[in-house]
Design an enzyme around this catalytic site. Structure first.
Site, PDB file in Angstrom:
ATOM      1  N   HIS A  65     -64.693  58.966 -45.516  1.00 42.90           N
ATOM      2  CA  HIS A  65     -64.832  58.497 -46.897  1.00 42.90           C
ATOM      3  C   HIS A  65     -63.501  58.090 -47.516  1.00 42.90           C
ATOM      4  CE1 HIS A  65     -68.866  60.135 -46.734  1.00 42.90           C
ATOM      5  NE2 HIS A  65     -69.100  59.843 -47.991  1.00 42.90           N
ATOM      6  N   ARG A 379     -77.137  52.482 -52.179  1.00 46.89           N
ATOM      7  CA  ARG A 379     -77.073  52.847 -53.602  1.00 46.89           C
ATOM      8  C   ARG A 379     -76.447  51.721 -54.418  1.00 46.89           C
ATOM      9  NH1 ARG A 379     -75.484  59.059 -52.405  1.00 46.89           N
ATOM     10  NH2 ARG A 379     -77.665  59.685 -52.206  1.00 46.89           N
ATOM     11  N   SER A 547     -75.978  61.614 -54.711  1.00 51.49           N
ATOM     12  CA  SER A 547     -75.153  62.275 -53.703  1.00 51.49           C
ATOM     13  C   SER A 547     -75.235  63.801 -53.781  1.00 51.49           C
ATOM     14  CB  SER A 547     -73.709  61.823 -53.867  1.00 51.49           C
ATOM     15  OG  SER A 547     -72.959  62.815 -54.517  1.00 51.49           O
ATOM     16  N   ARG A 549     -72.614  65.679 -53.731  1.00 50.22           N
ATOM     17  CA  ARG A 549     -71.291  66.192 -54.126  1.00 50.22           C
ATOM     18  C   ARG A 549     -71.406  67.403 -55.056  1.00 50.22           C
ATOM     19  NH1 ARG A 549     -70.035  60.480 -56.992  1.00 50.22           N
ATOM     20  NH2 ARG A 549     -70.713  59.941 -54.909  1.00 50.22           N
TER      21      ARG A 549
HETATM   22  C1  MIC Z   1     -72.415  59.042 -51.421  1.00 45.66           C
HETATM   23  O1  MIC Z   1     -72.993  58.204 -50.725  1.00 45.66           O
HETATM   24  O2  MIC Z   1     -72.538  59.099 -52.643  1.00 45.66           O
HETATM   25  C2  MIC Z   1     -71.535  60.059 -50.740  1.00 45.66           C
HETATM   26  C3  MIC Z   1     -70.147  59.797 -51.141  1.00 45.66           C
HETATM   27  O3  MIC Z   1     -71.609  59.916 -49.349  1.00 45.66           O
HETATM   28  C4  MIC Z   1     -72.021  61.446 -51.171  1.00 45.66           C
HETATM   29  C5  MIC Z   1     -71.150  62.555 -50.781  1.00 45.66           C
HETATM   30  C6  MIC Z   1     -69.937  62.687 -51.632  1.00 45.66           C
HETATM   31  O4  MIC Z   1     -69.996  62.496 -52.847  1.00 45.66           O
HETATM   32  O5  MIC Z   1     -68.892  62.983 -51.062  1.00 45.66           O
HETATM   33  C7  MIC Z   1     -73.442  61.781 -50.707  1.00 45.66           C
HETATM   34  O6  MIC Z   1     -74.235  60.892 -50.482  1.00 45.66           O
HETATM   35  O7  MIC Z   1     -73.802  62.956 -50.637  1.00 45.66           O
HETATM   36 FE1  SF4 Z   2     -70.604  56.774 -46.877  1.00 46.74          FE
HETATM   37 FE2  SF4 Z   2     -72.344  57.828 -48.597  1.00 46.74          FE
HETATM   38 FE3  SF4 Z   2     -72.002  55.187 -48.409  1.00 46.74          FE
HETATM   39 FE4  SF4 Z   2     -73.173  56.462 -46.445  1.00 46.74          FE
HETATM   40  S1  SF4 Z   2     -73.929  56.268 -48.518  1.00 46.74           S
HETATM   41  S2  SF4 Z   2     -71.599  54.894 -46.245  1.00 46.74           S
HETATM   42  S3  SF4 Z   2     -72.075  58.400 -46.421  1.00 46.74           S
HETATM   43  S4  SF4 Z   2     -70.523  56.677 -49.091  1.00 46.74           S
END
Ligand code: MIC
Ligand code: SF4
Length: 657
Positions: A65, A379, A547, A549
């Site tokens: 990331h 997303r 996410s 997080r």
């Molecule tokens: C995301 O797609 O939002 C992330 C970054 O992969 C997160 C994890 C994070 O916030 O580190 C997720 O999907 O859980």
């Molecule tokens: Fe990375 Fe989350 Fe995006 Fe997947 S959805 S590529 S894990 S930031």
């Protein structure tokens, strides 16, 4: 009565509770994955649990990331993760090796196993028949320490796939169709199981695109059976020994069934700014686009990028389009390089990005103001791209590449007519070129003992919550609407590098609501905290979408937030709130939400007693002199965790007992 595949795997892993929908259960976790943005906290917490080495069958720590390296934070994190992985007996996938979900699918996942990951898209590996679940880092740390993972046993939605996808229609269109139908809210504590003759026509990477975006539905997990297609994937990965066939019983019972005829599907897009704002491409075709990005853990497999390369071969992208590709793994990029497809892609004008999450998590390539950006990601929450008021559409690689060539949102089925491009049939090699030299293997105990864990100065051990009071007096700091995502609560993008430093990162909690010249959310919280008044967040439906997080709970907790009162709260976020001792409360009557205003003073008497043995809590709005009821939907274990001031203290208490 036959069992679904979800229930079969749950039944073979349950160690606490009974497999029946709605029941709290504890399951043994075979594998874990963590990534760098959630991993540093997870490992700091793992260390404070006092367990020397990971107790799972296999745990992998990924660096994917935080790769940009503006300032020392990212590299400090990488060195910490690499050395703690070595110390604790884990695999570590180094920076540049690829996105955790793609690499885990290729190299580690197995049918029938349980996988817990500190990333919401962990269910990607459901494409190979694993029961893969996303969770907060602290839950994953507890699983690494050998504890079971606790969840509500889900209901199972059977999605029966019939027919076969037509040319230019993709796996992404299947999941977008389902998102349009089921939306991103209201699916908490469901699991999705795909079956039917249409399912067996899909390759493992196609299945993984679908299970990946189950995260956007908000379900616990998504899964496909392990069959001949799965076997082909394992053979290509040179790990046929990891294959085993696995399906639901022929007479499996589902709580609900929906049917999708793949032959009737058409290319779709999730329009700005929610993954469930789905429309057929035919309705939006012609809109000018200035940016197209292909990649992310949803759509960056070898087959996806080969298709893109074939379409681009000998052509050039539209002169008003900025076009970029982020391959999902080093394996994918190596194989594209070896067969010449990479050269075709570069020649057509593509910018080749790092192997990692990149623009999907706002690490570069933010679109210009007002410019429509087409992305194959999962997303498109407002501002996630790094641009305020962004216009991000989520599409398949087929739609993305067609639009990159024309400069307008284009139905890929029009490519033969528009540009004389026939649908390329992609041959998948029987065996990929495989090179695992960027995956560090677990050390022997003797070697591990010699490792010195490196903790740079930007890595700060997070503080834990104080105990909850019997009488909670708090102020409503923010009143937000429906579908508030963890990206709203805890922005990523340029702040992502602060993940290992809670006091710094906490400054940008709810940053998208901060107004220039006015006190920030964090500032207001800390002012209250100094006066001994708790912070309270009020929200609408589906609070904490997106996410995993845990910083979306950890940072508000650091600021003094002690309760969230919402119409509904999403699964992973609710668990994170409990883990960090913020009380998740739901309005007993949603209409009470309308009566509350920002800055109202709320009081809960007998909070601890209610948490101990009641499903309801009485809340007094002292500013408006009215009372309302809040629902406490908590398992016995959730109650104990809250009463112990969070999961870490709870775990320590259990170990001492
Ligand atoms: C995301 O797609 O939002 C992330 C970054 O992969 C997160 C994890 C994070 O916030 O580190 C997720 O999907 O859980
Ligand atoms: Fe990375 Fe989350 Fe995006 Fe997947 S959805 S590529 S894990 S930031």
């Amino acid at each position: 009565m036959g069992q679904s595949l979800v229930y079969k795997i749950l039944a073979s892993h349950v160690v606490d509770g009974k497999i029946a929908s709605g029941q709290p259960i504890g399951i043994v976790i075979d594998q874990t994955l963590t990534q760098d943005a959630t991993g540093t906290t997870a490992f700091l917490l793992f260390e404070s649990m006092g367990t020397a080495t990971a107790k799972t069958k296999l745990s992998v720590s990924y660096i994917d990331h935080n790769l940009a390296g503006f300032g020392p934070e990212n590299h400090n994190d990488h060195l910490y993760l690499q050395t703690i992985a070595a110390k604790a007996g884990l695999y570590l996938s180094r920076a540049g090796n690829g996105i955790c979900h793609q690499v885990h699918l290729e190299r580690f996942a197995k049918p029938g196993l349980t996988l817990l990951g500190s990333d919401s898209h962990t269910p990607t590996c459901g494409g190979i028949g694993a029961l893969a679940i996303g969770a907060g880092g602290l839950d994953v740390a507890a699983a690494m320490a050998g504890g079971p993972f606790y969840l509500t046993c889900p209901k199972v939605l059977g999605v029966k796939l019939t027919g076969k996808l037509g040319n230019w229609v993709a796996a992404k269109d299947i999941i977008l169709k389902l998102l349009g139908q089921l939306t991103t809210k209201g699916n908490v504590n469901w699991a999705v199981e795909y079956f039917g003759e249409g399912a067996s026509t899909l390759s493992v990477p196609q299945r993984a695109t679908i299970t990946n975006m189950g995260a956007e539905l908000g379900v616990t997990t998504s899964i496909f059976a392990s069959d001949e297609e799965t076997k082909k994937f394992f053979v290509a990965q040179k790990r046929e020994k990891d294959y085993q066939p696995l399906t639901a019983d022929p007479d499996a019972e589902y709580d609900r069934i929906v049917e999708i005829n793949l032959a009737e599907l058409q290319p779709m897009a999730a329009c700005p700014s929610s993954p469930d704002n789905v429309k057929p491409i035919t309705e939006i075709a012609g809109i000018q686009t200035g940016q197209v990005v292909i990649g992310s853990c949803t759509n960056s497999s070898f087959a996806d990028l080969m298709m893109v390369a074939r379409v681009l071969k000998g052509r050039c992208i539209n002169n008003m389009v900025e076009f970029a590709i982020a391959p999902g793994s080093r394996q994918v990029l190596n194989n594209l390089a070896e067969n010449g497809a990479l050269s075709d892609t570069i020649s057509a004008g593509a910018r080749i990005l790092e192997l990692g999450c990149g623009p999907c998590i706002g690490q570069g390539l933010s679109p210009a103001n007002g410019v429509v950006s087409l992305r194959t990601f999962n997303r498109n929450f407002p501002g996630r791209s790094g641009t305020t008021n962004d216009q991000v559409y989520l599409v398949s690689p087929e739609t993305a590449v067609a639009s990159a060539l024309t400069g307008r949102i284009t139905d890929p089925r029009d490519l033969p007519k528009l540009l004389g491009i026939e649908y390329p049939k992609i041959e998948i090699p029987d065996e990929f070129t495989i090179n695992d030299n960027m995956i560090e293997k677990p050390l022997t105990e003797e070697e591990a003992a010699k490792v010195k864990v490196m903790r740079g100065p930007t890595i700060v051990v997070p503080q834990m919550a104080p105990s909850l009071p019997q009488q909670l007096q708090g102020q409503v700091l923010i009143k937000c609407g429906d579908k508030i995502t963890t990206d709203h609560i805890m922005p990523a993008g340029r702040y992502l590098k602060l993940r290992s430093n809670v006091p710094e990162y906490a400054k940008v909690v709810f940053n998208c609501y901060n107004e220039q010249g006015k006190p920030t959310f964090a500032g207001r919280c800390l002012e209250l905290k100094a006066k001994g008044i708790a912070g309270i967040i009020v929200a609408g439906k589906s609070y904490g979408q997106g996410s995993s997080r845990e910083h979306a709970a950890l940072c508000p907790m650091y600021l003094g937030v002690r309760a969230v009162i919402a119409k509904s709260i999403e699964r992973i976020h609710k668990a994170n709130l409990i883990n960090f001792c913020i009380v998740p409360i739901e309005f007993a009557k949603p209409a009470d939400y309308d009566k509350i205003k920002t800055e109202d003073l709320l009081q809960i008497d007998n909070l601890l007693k209610a948490i101990e043995h009641s499903d309801e809590v009485k809340i007094i709005d002292a500013s408006n002199s009215f009372e309302f009821a809040g629902k406490l939907t908590l398992s016995a274990r959730d109650r104990e965790i809250l009463l112990s001031a969070g999961l870490l203290n709870y775990t320590r208490k259990k170990v001492n007992e």
